[in-house]
Every structure is written in C-alpha cells, then in structure tokens.
Design an enzyme around this catalytic site. Structure first.
Site, short mmCIF file in Angstrom:
data_model
loop_
_atom_site.label_atom_id
_atom_site.label_comp_id
_atom_site.label_asym_id
_atom_site.label_seq_id
_atom_site.Cartn_x
_atom_site.Cartn_y
_atom_site.Cartn_z
N GLY A 161 11.97 -1.36 -0.57
CA GLY A 161 12.77 -1.12 -2.01
C GLY A 161 12.28 0.13 -2.40
O GLY A 161 11.96 1.10 -1.87
N ASP A 189 0.64 -1.17 0.19
CA ASP A 189 0.01 -0.04 0.12
C ASP A 189 0.55 1.41 0.15
O ASP A 189 1.87 1.44 0.52
CB ASP A 189 -0.80 0.05 1.19
CG ASP A 189 -1.92 -1.10 1.25
OD1 ASP A 189 -2.80 -0.93 0.28
OD2 ASP A 189 -1.89 -1.83 1.89
N ARG A 234 12.23 -15.75 -2.23
CA ARG A 234 11.98 -14.69 -0.92
C ARG A 234 11.60 -15.11 0.29
O ARG A 234 11.59 -14.56 1.30
CB ARG A 234 10.80 -13.81 -1.52
CG ARG A 234 11.29 -12.77 -2.51
CD ARG A 234 10.13 -11.79 -2.53
NE ARG A 234 8.93 -11.46 -1.76
CZ ARG A 234 7.88 -11.17 -2.51
NH1 ARG A 234 7.96 -10.61 -3.58
NH2 ARG A 234 6.79 -10.91 -1.83
N THR A 269 15.36 -5.47 -0.84
CA THR A 269 14.79 -6.05 -1.87
C THR A 269 15.82 -7.15 -2.34
O THR A 269 16.91 -6.96 -2.37
CB THR A 269 14.28 -5.24 -3.15
OG1 THR A 269 13.89 -5.84 -4.11
CG2 THR A 269 15.54 -4.28 -3.59
N ILE A 270 14.91 -8.29 -3.12
CA ILE A 270 16.12 -9.43 -3.38
C ILE A 270 16.22 -8.74 -4.95
O ILE A 270 17.19 -9.50 -5.59
CB ILE A 270 14.99 -10.74 -3.76
CG1 ILE A 270 13.88 -10.30 -4.55
CG2 ILE A 270 14.75 -11.21 -2.40
CD1 ILE A 270 13.30 -11.64 -5.04
N ASP A 271 15.60 -7.49 -5.41
CA ASP A 271 16.00 -7.07 -7.03
C ASP A 271 17.28 -6.46 -6.83
O ASP A 271 17.91 -6.18 -7.90
CB ASP A 271 14.98 -6.38 -7.44
CG ASP A 271 13.44 -7.14 -7.33
OD1 ASP A 271 13.51 -8.11 -7.39
OD2 ASP A 271 12.48 -6.34 -7.30
N HIS A 299 12.17 -8.09 -10.87
CA HIS A 299 11.28 -6.94 -11.33
C HIS A 299 11.69 -6.39 -12.78
O HIS A 299 11.96 -7.42 -13.46
CB HIS A 299 11.14 -6.00 -10.29
CG HIS A 299 10.09 -4.75 -10.45
ND1 HIS A 299 10.10 -3.50 -9.92
CD2 HIS A 299 8.88 -5.03 -11.17
CE1 HIS A 299 8.76 -3.05 -10.35
NE2 HIS A 299 8.03 -3.90 -11.11
O1 F6P Z 1 10.27 -6.67 -5.38
C1 F6P Z 1 10.57 -8.02 -5.25
C2 F6P Z 1 9.97 -8.90 -6.17
O2 F6P Z 1 9.86 -10.33 -5.78
C3 F6P Z 1 10.08 -8.93 -7.68
O3 F6P Z 1 11.03 -9.58 -7.98
C4 F6P Z 1 8.85 -9.33 -8.23
O4 F6P Z 1 8.68 -8.77 -9.48
C5 F6P Z 1 7.69 -9.04 -7.14
O5 F6P Z 1 8.43 -8.73 -5.97
C6 F6P Z 1 6.54 -9.84 -7.05
O6 F6P Z 1 5.68 -9.32 -6.43
P1 F6P Z 1 4.57 -10.02 -5.46
O7 F6P Z 1 5.03 -10.59 -4.08
O8 F6P Z 1 3.75 -9.00 -4.87
O9 F6P Z 1 3.75 -11.06 -6.36
#
Ligand code: F6P
Length: 407
Positions: free
Chosen positions: A115, A80, A328, A139-141, A185
């Site tokens: 992130g 959010d 994650r 962030t994992i990104d 991402h």
């Molecule tokens: O930003 C972290 C991330 O895991 C990205 O790598 C991925 O695109 C996204 O979040 C997935 O999001 P959600 O958990 O909302 O599906």
C-alpha cells in the site's frame, strides 16, 4: 518458446497489512515471468525485514500453483521499513544491507506488493540505494494514488456489505441503532462504498467531519417517521467537527515548530561535523518522531464512543460491531482475482521491457505503469464532491454534517 527479456532475475515481496489477492498477484507475476520470459523469481519472506535478513525462497511456477483463490500471502508480510528497522532493540537504517542482499541474489528488479507505505519504501530504496524497483497497489483502503482501485478493496467491500446486510435484520427486530465500524485507515473509500451498497442510514468518513447532534436529530426524526432502527457505517478514521478543528490547530502548531527546529538545526549543522555521532543519532530521532503515518495504534474504537454518545442523546438502544481484520481475511472476490492477474502479468511484461521504478496501476480499464515519484507519499482521499457522496445524499443518507430531512 520464450520471449526476449531485458530482466533476468526478480525478487518479489509483500509488505504492509495483508489482504485477499496478494497470492493471486504473486502467482500472476511469477507464472508470466517464468513461462513467458524465462526469468528467475526469488520470493523474499516477511516483507522488507526478510530482505534485510536475506530470507528467501526460490519460486517456481509449480510453487504458485493453486494459490489464486487463497487469502493472505504465501511470502508472509511485515510493516517494517528498511531505513527505520528495529534491530537488536534499536531503530537502525538498514538500507545498505538491503541493497547488498539485492545484489547478492543477482536481482535486477525488486517487485514490492503493498500500500501507501510500501510505495514510499520502494521509492526510497531506488533513490537512496540505487536499485531498480516496481510496485503493485495493494490495500483494502483503496487510498493509493495513481490507480482507480487497489487490489483487496473489492473483497473487503463485499465482506463489509455482507455485514451491514446482516446487521439490518437484527437492528430491525430490536428497533436498535447499530454502529458498524469499518477499516480504511485515514480515508473513507471502504466505508462509503459499503455503506451505499448496504443501504446504511448514516455514513461517517474522515473526509467529512461529523456532528453527533446532527446525527442524533436525524435518528430521532427517522423514528418519528416510522423507521425504528438505524444502521450507521463509521470509518475507523472518522473525526468529529471538534476533533477536526483541534487536529488542524495542532498541525498548524507543528508546522510552526518544525520551521523553528529546522532553523535551529541549520544553525547547529554549521557548527557541527556531519560525522559527529551525536548529529547522526539526532537525525534518527527526528525520523522516528515525525513519521507516524504508518503506525496503527491500539485505541478505543471510535464506534464505541459514537454509540455510547448517541444512546445518551437519543435514548435509543445502541450497539456496536467492529468488523476489524475479518475484512482482510479469506478468499478474494472474482474481481480481485481478475485484477491481480491483470496487474501481475502486466508487471512481468514491463519487466521484460526493462521498465523500472514504476507502480503498475489500473486506469480506466487498462493496466499502466506510472512513475513511482508520482505515487509515493500521496494519499488518495474521497473528494467532497465525489459522485458516490452525491448519490448517497440523494438517497437520503446522513453524511454526518447535515440532516437529509433539512434539505
Ligand atoms: O492498511 C490496511 C489496514 O487494514 C487499515 O485499514 C487498518 O487501519 C490497518 O491496516 C490495521 O493494521 P494492522 O493489521 O497492523 O492492525
């Protein structure tokens, strides 16, 4: 004995997608803030939504004991945004309420662990709401500007590398192509790093648009040369040359339309009062329509499309593995625990000095504050001449744009 502190109470929240290391960071901020500086620490539940709904818990050193090694976040998280929050079926700007709750809880500074989206939301709360904020890059990104690395990245890298290792043995046994889709991402940090560490034969990342005919020729040539299997690491945000061109044309078009509509809007604004309810709702409409950056829609995984097409072109049996949220989950690596402890304790030291509106980043071995304005709204992408790309090419990895056998 506690040290002097210019901050007496902090609120801490986790926002955006979760990742391993969040608990280690919560623990580090909380323990240092309480033990060394005698601060009061308020945990805010479920990110910015919990702030707006005033859902909080009192954090004590005892409450964060034993969470260094656990995955997820004890505070819960959400995607959010305060200024565009779904409340009672409507998107509403809840900035005033969020700020009110910060004051109601006597919070001197709001510490936000998140992130790219979180950096923007925190800065906005400071600029529009006038409250003090501090952020930590999670962030994992690994796509947050102003830090060499984000926490959570190392753990995800280890998970993705393990997966590629495992895919190797089954791909070899069946003489198959296996396309492994990795998160990240719109950037390729995770895929590139895991692809190199796992020895993927081709690595496709958003920063280098791929040509599937080039990849197909490379797979066939590998086969001719005796390698009867191939592993392709593909980033979830990877794009083909054609799609990249299409996207460029589309954004050029959108830029033109945006210019047009901003001209029209200026004309309309002259004619209308700002208090006119119609003009307020149209401003909301504009906000929700153009800011899609943090949206993560459910679409057909790119890996399936790539595997299907490669099988059609080459005739080689292809399979797909999409790692998804496994990347994650679970316990953080030693490096992430170490990084979170350093970033979190540095955050507490800076708070005690009264340093606000910064992100605590990791820069050449040191944890340093960087003004949030220099971080928010920017995405750190992999430069085309990054040493990792150079190394990948030098060991014969196909990056999707040309065949390593041609050079
Ligand atoms: O930003 C972290 C991330 O895991 C990205 O790598 C991925 O695109 C996204 O979040 C997935 O999001 P959600 O958990 O909302 O599906």
């Amino acid at each position: 004995m506690t040290s002097e502190s210019k901050t007496s109470c902090i609120g801490i929240l986790t926002s955006g997608g979760d990742c391993p290391g969040l608990n280690a960071a919560i623990r580090a901020v909380t323990k240092a803030a309480i033990n060394e500086y005698n601060m009061t620490v308020i945990g805010i539940l479920d990110g910015f939504r919990g702030l707006v709904e005033n859902r909080t818990i009192h954090l004590e050193a005892k409450k964060v004991s034993g969470i260094l090694t656990t995955g997820g976040t004890i505070l819960g998280t959400s995607r959010d945004k305060v200024h565009k929050m779904l409340m009672g079926g409507k998107i509403r700007d809840m900035t005033e309420v969020a700020v009110e709750n910060v004051h109601r809880n006597h919070i001197d500074c709001l510490v936000c662990l998140g992130g790219g989206g979180t950096q923007k939301n925190a800065l906005r709360l400071h600029q529009v709401g006038g409250i003090n904020v501090m952020t930590l890059p999670k962030t994992i990104d690994n796509d947050v500007e102003g830090t060499d690395t984000t926490f959570g990245f190392d753990t995800a890298l280890q998970i993705a590398t393990d997966a590629i290792d495992r895919l190797h043995t089954t791909a070899t046994s069946h003489h198959r192509v296996i396309v492994c889709e990795i998160m990240g991402h719109k950037t390729g940090w995770l895929t590139l790093s895991a692809g190199i560490a796992g020895g993927a034969d081709a690595i496709l990342i958003p920063e280098i648009p791929y040509d599937l005919n080039v990849v197909a020729d490379y797979l066939l040539e590998r086969r001719r040369r005796g390698s009867r299997f191939s592993i392709i690491a593909v980033a979830e945000g990877a794009v083909s040359v054609e799609d990249a061109k299409g996207q460029e044309e589309q954004s050029a078009g959108e830029r033109l339309t945006a210019e047009e509509s901003s001209k029209n809007l200026k004309k309309k604004k002259k004619a209308k009062s700002v208090n006119d309810p119609a003009s307020v709702s149209s401003a909301w409409g504009r906000l929700t329509a153009d800011d899609t950056e943090d949206n993560h829609l459910v679409v057909e995984p790119i890996s399936s499309r790539i595997a299907r097409r490669l099988q059609e072109i080459t005739g080689i049996d292809a399979r797909v593995t999409s790692l998804g949220h496994v990347q994650r989950g679970g316990i953080p690596t030693a490096f992430d625990r170490w990084l979170c402890t350093r970033l979190g304790t540095k955050a507490a030291q800076l708070l005690a000095q009264g340093v606000y509106n910064v992100m605590v980043g990791y820069d050449s071995g040191l944890c340093k504050p960087i003004p949030l304005e220099q971080v928010a709204g920017k995405r750190k992408i992999v430069p085309n001449d990054h040493p990792m790309i150079v190394s990948a090419r030098l060991v014969g990895t196909c990056m999707g744009d040309k065949s390593p056998f041609d050079s």
